[in-house]
Design a protein around this motif. Sequence first.
Motif, short mmCIF file in Angstrom:
data_model
loop_
_atom_site.label_atom_id
_atom_site.label_comp_id
_atom_site.label_asym_id
_atom_site.label_seq_id
_atom_site.Cartn_x
_atom_site.Cartn_y
_atom_site.Cartn_z
N HIS A 1 0.83 -1.21 0.00
CA HIS A 1 0.00 0.00 0.00
C HIS A 1 0.87 1.26 0.00
CE1 HIS A 1 -2.78 3.04 1.67
NE2 HIS A 1 -3.67 2.38 0.94
N GLU A 2 1.90 1.28 0.82
CA GLU A 2 2.81 2.43 0.87
C GLU A 2 3.55 2.62 -0.46
OE1 GLU A 2 3.99 2.36 5.61
OE2 GLU A 2 5.15 1.16 4.19
N GLU B 1 1.11 4.06 -3.04
CA GLU B 1 0.90 5.50 -2.78
C GLU B 1 2.10 6.32 -3.22
OE1 GLU B 1 -0.11 6.02 1.31
OE2 GLU B 1 -2.23 5.59 0.96
#
Length: 80
Positions: free
Chosen positions: A9-10, A13
């Motif tokens: 997820h990081e 992003e």
Amino acid sequence: MSPTEMTLHEAVEKWLALTLAMHAHVVRVRRAGMHGRCVCVEASRSDGLLSIFFFRHDDGWWNVYPPAQARPAMSAWKTA
């Protein structure tokens, strides 16, 4: 998870700079093979569809480049 790991997820992003109006989803997952775990993430943007492959490294980080493969190695020891 250790603090030195980057979640998928990081990484998504970071590379896709998602906004609330943008949607990203996983379209392909490969769990084995030459590069270990590999995930393809697609995001719809105003200028079209963007796809990026993320690779899981042994240290827990997800990156856009595949991990280095283990290579054969030789070593020698001097004995008395």
